[in-house]
Design a protein around this motif. Structure first.
Motif, PDB file in Angstrom:
ATOM      1  N   UNK A 135     -27.111  37.852  17.673  1.00  0.00           N
ATOM      2  CA  UNK A 135     -28.215  38.792  17.903  1.00  0.00           C
ATOM      3  C   UNK A 135     -29.556  38.053  17.887  1.00  0.00           C
ATOM      4  N   UNK A 136     -29.709  37.140  16.926  1.00  0.00           N
ATOM      5  CA  UNK A 136     -30.951  36.364  16.876  1.00  0.00           C
ATOM      6  C   UNK A 136     -31.123  35.503  18.127  1.00  0.00           C
ATOM      7  N   UNK A 137     -30.024  34.949  18.633  1.00  0.00           N
ATOM      8  CA  UNK A 137     -30.124  34.129  19.845  1.00  0.00           C
ATOM      9  C   UNK A 137     -30.479  34.977  21.057  1.00  0.00           C
ATOM     10  N   UNK A 138     -29.993  36.222  21.091  1.00  0.00           N
ATOM     11  CA  UNK A 138     -30.369  37.118  22.185  1.00  0.00           C
ATOM     12  C   UNK A 138     -31.869  37.417  22.124  1.00  0.00           C
ATOM     13  N   UNK A 139     -32.384  37.690  20.922  1.00  0.00           N
ATOM     14  CA  UNK A 139     -33.816  37.944  20.763  1.00  0.00           C
ATOM     15  C   UNK A 139     -34.637  36.719  21.146  1.00  0.00           C
ATOM     16  N   UNK A 140     -34.179  35.540  20.721  1.00  0.00           N
ATOM     17  CA  UNK A 140     -34.880  34.308  21.085  1.00  0.00           C
ATOM     18  C   UNK A 140     -34.877  34.100  22.594  1.00  0.00           C
ATOM     19  N   UNK A 141     -33.751  34.403  23.234  1.00  0.00           N
ATOM     20  CA  UNK A 141     -33.669  34.279  24.688  1.00  0.00           C
ATOM     21  C   UNK A 141     -34.665  35.199  25.370  1.00  0.00           C
ATOM     22  N   UNK A 142     -34.790  36.427  24.867  1.00  0.00           N
ATOM     23  CA  UNK A 142     -35.746  37.377  25.459  1.00  0.00           C
ATOM     24  C   UNK A 142     -37.174  36.884  25.282  1.00  0.00           C
ATOM     25  N   UNK A 143     -37.516  36.444  24.066  1.00  0.00           N
ATOM     26  CA  UNK A 143     -38.877  35.941  23.823  1.00  0.00           C
ATOM     27  C   UNK A 143     -39.176  34.716  24.677  1.00  0.00           C
ATOM     28  N   UNK A 144     -38.218  33.813  24.767  1.00  0.00           N
ATOM     29  CA  UNK A 144     -38.410  32.600  25.557  1.00  0.00           C
ATOM     30  C   UNK A 144     -38.589  32.940  27.035  1.00  0.00           C
ATOM     31  N   UNK A 145     -37.757  33.835  27.540  1.00  0.00           N
ATOM     32  CA  UNK A 145     -37.818  34.192  28.958  1.00  0.00           C
ATOM     33  C   UNK A 145     -39.124  34.907  29.290  1.00  0.00           C
ATOM     34  N   UNK A 146     -39.494  35.898  28.467  1.00  0.00           N
ATOM     35  CA  UNK A 146     -40.718  36.658  28.733  1.00  0.00           C
ATOM     36  C   UNK A 146     -41.941  35.749  28.640  1.00  0.00           C
ATOM     37  N   UNK A 147     -41.992  34.914  27.598  1.00  0.00           N
ATOM     38  CA  UNK A 147     -43.143  34.030  27.436  1.00  0.00           C
ATOM     39  C   UNK A 147     -43.307  33.067  28.594  1.00  0.00           C
ATOM     40  N   UNK A 148     -42.206  32.436  29.013  1.00  0.00           N
ATOM     41  CA  UNK A 148     -42.291  31.462  30.104  1.00  0.00           C
ATOM     42  C   UNK A 148     -42.616  32.144  31.422  1.00  0.00           C
ATOM     43  N   UNK A 149     -41.954  33.264  31.710  1.00  0.00           N
ATOM     44  CA  UNK A 149     -42.162  33.925  33.003  1.00  0.00           C
ATOM     45  C   UNK A 149     -43.594  34.446  33.123  1.00  0.00           C
ATOM     46  N   UNK A 150     -44.113  35.086  32.075  1.00  0.00           N
ATOM     47  CA  UNK A 150     -45.478  35.624  32.140  1.00  0.00           C
ATOM     48  C   UNK A 150     -46.494  34.495  32.311  1.00  0.00           C
ATOM     49  N   UNK A 151     -46.343  33.435  31.531  1.00  0.00           N
ATOM     50  CA  UNK A 151     -47.295  32.322  31.623  1.00  0.00           C
ATOM     51  C   UNK A 151     -47.221  31.631  32.977  1.00  0.00           C
ATOM     52  N   UNK A 152     -46.019  31.418  33.503  1.00  0.00           N
ATOM     53  CA  UNK A 152     -45.895  30.739  34.793  1.00  0.00           C
ATOM     54  C   UNK A 152     -46.416  31.602  35.938  1.00  0.00           C
ATOM     55  N   UNK A 153     -46.248  32.911  35.853  1.00  0.00           N
ATOM     56  CA  UNK A 153     -46.769  33.784  36.909  1.00  0.00           C
ATOM     57  C   UNK A 153     -48.292  33.750  36.920  1.00  0.00           C
ATOM     58  N   UNK A 154     -48.923  33.825  35.740  1.00  0.00           N
ATOM     59  CA  UNK A 154     -50.381  33.812  35.669  1.00  0.00           C
ATOM     60  C   UNK A 154     -50.927  32.468  36.155  1.00  0.00           C
TER      61      UNK A 154
END
Length: 322
Positions: free
Chosen positions: A88-107
């Motif tokens: 469960x923690x790895x799923x949460x980490x995956x979500x945080x990692x994905x959202x953080x990278x995608x938002x920053x790279x799009x901007x």
């Protein structure tokens, strides 16, 4: 319809046209498809058969250290995937990692695309240099950030801090350990540096497909640059933004190299692919690791389906415009 006696008889309405009979592919059709069969067989052998094997293994309680105790347990492994605390923690980490990278790279990618959409001296050279991080092997990029930038003793970041401190008279500025102090941000920064060019290329293609006459008409009507961007550029880029977000999410969800190389999954940075690696190769729980892998594949397929629909809509819009 007129008869020989001169009377007219009502004409029956025409019936529905018979559906054309389906024909089996002729020899010419098979001749054009036959060269594709080896590639199709190879694709099935390389991708589909291993996935089917993984799906079967995920239904078993199978630890390679005790091969004689292998037993069928149905969907228990999938229940463990969603109830185990580490997973469960790895799923949460995956979500945080994905959202953080995608938002920053799009901007950042949008900002760089807007810059490169302008005409200036050396634009080709600048574009080539900005694309370079995306061409580096992922493991090499992660090693570059781990040793050349993050190292607390000889890393570039701490060297820059020492230089800035010397300018302001601070002879002993703080030398943070970037990976230990902010591990998840350290992984995100390395991935943002590598994947921003990917977003930039997609958005730059969208910017260069804008109708030039519409933009010129807006300028002649007195629209400010912000109004042009908000009411013309941004709506036009909507599909390209969606495509970039979806493709970026597909790639980042499956990322393993940066986590493995920079932090080795420690300090709360173990995402789902790294946890699957640990479960399979270190804990030797083949069934549980296979179940987690199937969950990742299903999630990736869902995201990829939306990406393919977005690509299809883009092609349809370009075809209609042409």
């Amino acid at each position: 319809m007129t008869t020989a006696a001169g009377t007219t008889t009502p004409q029956s309405p025409p019936g529905p046209a018979a559906a054309p009979a389906r024909r089996s592919p002729g020899p010419r059709a098979w001749a054009t498809r036959a060269p594709l069969l080896p590639a199709l067989v190879f694709l099935i052998a390389v991708t589909q058969l291993p996935f089917v094997a993984t799906l079967v293994i995920s239904l078993f309680d199978w630890n390679s250290l005790s091969p004689d105790k292998r037993a069928f347990n149905g969907l228990d492994n999938y229940v463990s995937v969603f109830t185990d605390a580490a997973l469960r923690d790895s799923v949460l980490t995956t979500i945080l990692l994905t959202v953080g990278v995608v938002v920053a790279t799009v901007v950042l990618g949008l900002a760089l695309a807007l810059l490169l959409d302008r005409t200036f001296f050396g634009r080709g050279m600048v574009r080539t240099l900005l694309i370079t991080p995306f061409l580096i092997v992922p493991v090499s990029a992660a090693l570059l950030w781990k040793h050349a930038l993050y190292n607390p003793e000889y890393g570039l970041l701490n060297g820059a801090l020492s230089w800035v401190g010397a300018l302001f008279g601070d002879t002993s500025p703080s030398q943070p350990d970037w990976i230990a102090d902010m591990p998840l941000l350290a992984v995100i920064a390395a991935l943002v540096w590598q994947w921003t060019p990917f977003m930039m290329l997609i958005l730059l293609a969208g910017l260069q497909s804008r109708p030039a006459e519409v933009v010129e008409a807006a300028r002649l009507d007195g629209a400010s640059p912000w109004q042009t961007f908000r009411y013309l550029t941004l709506p036009h880029l909507r599909r390209y933004l969606e495509l970039g977000v979806l493709l970026g999410a597909v790639y980042i969800v499956q990322n393993f190299d940066a986590v493995f190389t920079i932090t080795a999954g420690g300090l709360g940075t173990a995402n789902l692919p790294y946890t699957i690696y640990q479960t399979f190769y270190q804990a030797h729980e083949y069934g549980l690791a296979s179940a987690a892998g199937v969950v990742v594949v299903i999630g990736t397929i869902i995201i990829a389906t939306f990406a393919l629909r977005t690509v299809s809509s883009l092609f349809s819009e370009e075809a209609n415009r042409a």
